[in-house]
Design a protein around this motif. Structure first.
Motif, PDB file in Angstrom:
ATOM      1  N   VAL A   9     -26.853  16.173  47.379  1.00 34.86           N
ATOM      2  CA  VAL A   9     -26.886  17.565  47.832  1.00 34.86           C
ATOM      3  C   VAL A   9     -25.509  18.183  47.589  1.00 34.86           C
ATOM      4  CG1 VAL A   9     -27.246  19.115  49.781  1.00 34.86           C
ATOM      5  CG2 VAL A   9     -28.588  17.011  49.609  1.00 34.86           C
ATOM      6  N   GLU A  10     -25.485  19.314  46.904  1.00 32.17           N
ATOM      7  CA  GLU A  10     -24.221  20.014  46.689  1.00 32.17           C
ATOM      8  C   GLU A  10     -23.852  20.777  47.957  1.00 32.17           C
ATOM      9  OE1 GLU A  10     -22.063  22.984  43.427  1.00 32.17           O
ATOM     10  OE2 GLU A  10     -24.249  22.719  43.405  1.00 32.17           O
ATOM     11  N   ARG A  11     -22.637  20.522  48.444  1.00 32.29           N
ATOM     12  CA  ARG A  11     -22.167  21.167  49.672  1.00 32.29           C
ATOM     13  C   ARG A  11     -21.331  22.422  49.391  1.00 32.29           C
ATOM     14  NH1 ARG A  11     -25.606  18.738  53.118  1.00 32.29           N
ATOM     15  NH2 ARG A  11     -25.077  16.590  53.620  1.00 32.29           N
ATOM     16  N   ILE A  12     -20.422  22.316  48.435  1.00 36.68           N
ATOM     17  CA  ILE A  12     -19.475  23.395  48.157  1.00 36.68           C
ATOM     18  C   ILE A  12     -19.271  23.498  46.649  1.00 36.68           C
ATOM     19  CG2 ILE A  12     -17.174  24.340  48.635  1.00 36.68           C
ATOM     20  CD1 ILE A  12     -16.964  22.346  50.926  1.00 36.68           C
ATOM     21  N   ARG A  13     -19.119  24.738  46.162  1.00 36.34           N
ATOM     22  CA  ARG A  13     -18.772  24.967  44.760  1.00 36.34           C
ATOM     23  C   ARG A  13     -17.524  25.844  44.718  1.00 36.34           C
ATOM     24  NH1 ARG A  13     -23.313  26.527  40.398  1.00 36.34           N
ATOM     25  NH2 ARG A  13     -24.097  24.574  41.293  1.00 36.34           N
ATOM     26  N   VAL A  14     -16.541  25.434  43.902  1.00 31.76           N
ATOM     27  CA  VAL A  14     -15.219  26.064  43.895  1.00 31.76           C
ATOM     28  C   VAL A  14     -14.832  26.450  42.469  1.00 31.76           C
ATOM     29  CG1 VAL A  14     -12.742  25.609  44.218  1.00 31.76           C
ATOM     30  CG2 VAL A  14     -14.374  24.903  45.970  1.00 31.76           C
ATOM     31  N   LEU A  15     -14.185  27.606  42.343  1.00 26.57           N
ATOM     32  CA  LEU A  15     -13.520  28.011  41.106  1.00 26.57           C
ATOM     33  C   LEU A  15     -12.077  28.330  41.485  1.00 26.57           C
ATOM     34  CD1 LEU A  15     -13.880  28.691  38.050  1.00 26.57           C
ATOM     35  CD2 LEU A  15     -14.278  31.052  38.762  1.00 26.57           C
ATOM     36  N   ALA A  16     -11.108  27.762  40.752  1.00 25.92           N
ATOM     37  CA  ALA A  16      -9.716  27.883  41.171  1.00 25.92           C
ATOM     38  C   ALA A  16      -8.785  27.966  39.971  1.00 25.92           C
ATOM     39  CB  ALA A  16      -9.321  26.685  42.037  1.00 25.92           C
ATOM     40  N   SER A  17      -7.658  28.665  40.170  1.00 27.89           N
ATOM     41  CA  SER A  17      -6.584  28.701  39.186  1.00 27.89           C
ATOM     42  C   SER A  17      -5.335  28.089  39.814  1.00 27.89           C
ATOM     43  CB  SER A  17      -6.301  30.130  38.724  1.00 27.89           C
ATOM     44  OG  SER A  17      -7.374  30.624  37.950  1.00 27.89           O
ATOM     45  N   TYR A  18      -4.674  27.209  39.050  1.00 28.11           N
ATOM     46  CA  TYR A  18      -3.487  26.489  39.514  1.00 28.11           C
ATOM     47  C   TYR A  18      -2.303  26.830  38.605  1.00 28.11           C
ATOM     48  CZ  TYR A  18      -5.742  23.389  42.941  1.00 28.11           C
ATOM     49  OH  TYR A  18      -6.387  22.885  44.044  1.00 28.11           O
ATOM     50  N   GLY A  19      -1.101  26.716  39.177  1.00 25.70           N
ATOM     51  CA  GLY A  19       0.116  26.961  38.416  1.00 25.70           C
ATOM     52  C   GLY A  19       1.282  26.210  39.033  1.00 25.70           C
ATOM     53  N   ASP A  20       2.488  26.745  38.830  1.00 22.68           N
ATOM     54  CA  ASP A  20       3.712  26.156  39.371  1.00 22.68           C
ATOM     55  C   ASP A  20       4.394  27.205  40.236  1.00 22.68           C
ATOM     56  OD1 ASP A  20       6.112  24.961  39.964  1.00 22.68           O
ATOM     57  OD2 ASP A  20       6.760  24.695  37.885  1.00 22.68           O
ATOM     58  N   LEU A  21       4.309  27.072  41.554  1.00 22.65           N
ATOM     59  CA  LEU A  21       4.886  28.057  42.464  1.00 22.65           C
ATOM     60  C   LEU A  21       6.400  28.158  42.303  1.00 22.65           C
ATOM     61  CD1 LEU A  21       2.795  27.289  45.668  1.00 22.65           C
ATOM     62  CD2 LEU A  21       2.758  29.433  44.370  1.00 22.65           C
ATOM     63  N   ASP A  22       7.053  27.064  41.950  1.00 29.37           N
ATOM     64  CA  ASP A  22       8.507  27.081  41.809  1.00 29.37           C
ATOM     65  C   ASP A  22       8.961  27.866  40.580  1.00 29.37           C
ATOM     66  OD1 ASP A  22       8.821  25.505  44.084  1.00 29.37           O
ATOM     67  OD2 ASP A  22       8.574  23.655  42.943  1.00 29.37           O
ATOM     68  N   ALA A  23       8.051  28.149  39.655  1.00 30.12           N
ATOM     69  CA  ALA A  23       8.401  28.890  38.439  1.00 30.12           C
ATOM     70  C   ALA A  23       8.226  30.395  38.592  1.00 30.12           C
ATOM     71  CB  ALA A  23       7.556  28.388  37.272  1.00 30.12           C
ATOM     72  N   LEU A  24       7.755  30.856  39.764  1.00 31.21           N
ATOM     73  CA  LEU A  24       7.525  32.278  39.956  1.00 31.21           C
ATOM     74  C   LEU A  24       8.840  33.029  40.135  1.00 31.21           C
ATOM     75  CD1 LEU A  24       4.471  32.236  42.399  1.00 31.21           C
ATOM     76  CD2 LEU A  24       4.460  32.539  39.917  1.00 31.21           C
ATOM     77  N   PRO A  25       8.927  34.287  39.681  1.00 34.71           N
ATOM     78  CA  PRO A  25      10.155  35.072  39.882  1.00 34.71           C
ATOM     79  C   PRO A  25      10.365  35.398  41.355  1.00 34.71           C
ATOM     80  CG  PRO A  25       8.414  36.434  38.941  1.00 34.71           C
ATOM     81  CD  PRO A  25       7.907  35.027  38.913  1.00 34.71           C
ATOM     82  N   ASP A  26      11.616  35.692  41.711  1.00 32.07           N
ATOM     83  CA  ASP A  26      11.974  35.960  43.105  1.00 32.07           C
ATOM     84  C   ASP A  26      11.723  37.405  43.522  1.00 32.07           C
ATOM     85  OD1 ASP A  26      12.817  33.349  43.519  1.00 32.07           O
ATOM     86  OD2 ASP A  26      14.863  33.783  42.822  1.00 32.07           O
TER      87      ASP A  26
END
Length: 295
Positions: A122-139
């Motif tokens: 039985v499928e409980r949850i379905r997810v779509l997600a985007s991942y990256g590098d938080l430390d590379a974000l500008p300040d």
């Protein structure tokens, strides 16, 4: 308004050394084991149940950990989940698929499955997600958002301060794993006097002292009592859909979480959450649609 920095001096000091990221109950209970590429085994812990089901934020963190392993980037930026059926403590399987792997962002999808009494998957949850590098974000930050006004920790209340009666029946095991101090202005429901406003605010952390990281932010947005309680409703408020945006890697120290509901109609309500860290940064936002029991 109290800040997280001022609250640090009033935060309880654990008897033993605080747990560390990577070596805590949260990390153990969200652990996944890669069976083969794209397939992960996990054990959903009963320690994160509320009323009769496993908490949705905890489940999102479990799936989030599998996606962090499957994708070339480790930090969740945006995660959208549809909760199809209620999950139960016990074995589960997560299947992931890499949709796109880019230089700064990678996108994947995942589903969590369990077996019913007849042995059917039985499928409980379905997810779509985007991942990256938080430390590379500008300040560069340009915002009109402000941290929620929450009284100091010693003026807020946790589960240990609750009256003997429970407003809702069932398991509250998750409360033992959280350091949660609620703003008294959003606690009328616990005294049988709900304010009628769809608001919930609290200081938030893990009970073993583990600091927050991007993965635990997926739990934080869904760990407070439902805003429906302050609207005079009781009972389980199951999540239908939950989207989380992680904006920054949180600094050590307690988090502040604010959740509001503006519209309950047709038996459904939305909850908008903001999570702020000890350096007064907005580190996560979310919106979920949940079903409310009207009787």
């Amino acid at each position: 308004m109290a800040t997280a920095a001022s609250a640090a001096s009033t935060a309880p000091t654990p008897a033993a050394a605080a747990a560390r990221i990577g070596d805590s109950e949260f990390d153990r209970d969200t652990a996944v084991t890669r069976r083969e590429p794209g397939v992960y085994d996990t054990e959903l812990s009963a320690g994160w149940t509320i009323i009769s089901a496993v908490n949705g934020g905890y489940l999102l963190a479990v799936i989030g950990r599998a996606l962090a392993d499957a994708l070339p980037h480790a930090d969740p930026f945006t995660v959208s989940a549809h909760y199809l059926t209620a999950s139960a403590p016990g074995p589960a399987v997560i299947r992931t698929d890499v949709v796109r792997a880019g230089r700064s962002l990678s996108t994947g999808q995942a589903s969590l499955f369990q077996f019913d009494e007849e042995g059917r998957e039985v499928e409980r949850i379905r997810v779509l997600a985007s991942y990256g590098d938080l430390d590379a974000l500008p300040d560069d930050v340009r915002t009109t958002a402000e941290p929620p006004a929450i009284p100091p920790l010693d003026q807020c209340f946790g589960a240990q301060d609750a009256p003997d009666h429970r407003p809702v029946p069932g398991s509250s095991a998750i409360a033992d794993r959280l350091f949660l101090k609620l703003d008294p202005a959003t606690l009328g429901w616990a005294l049988g006097e709900p304010s009628g406003k769809g608001e919930m605010r609290a200081w938030f952390g893990l009970a073993d002292g583990r600091d927050a990281d991007p993965l635990s932010l997926l739990l934080a947005v869904d760990a407070l009592p439902p805003t429906a309680f302050e609207m005079g409703l009781t009972g389980w408020v199951p999540t239908v859909e939950l989207t989380v945006h992680v904006r920054h890697r949180p600094a050590p120290g307690p988090l502040r979480v604010s959740i509001t509901t503006r519209n309950l109609a047709g038996g459904f309500l939305e909850e908008d959450a903001e999570v702020w860290d000890s350096e007064d940064r907005l580190v996560a936002q979310s919106r979920q649609l949940a079903r409310a029991r009207l009787s």
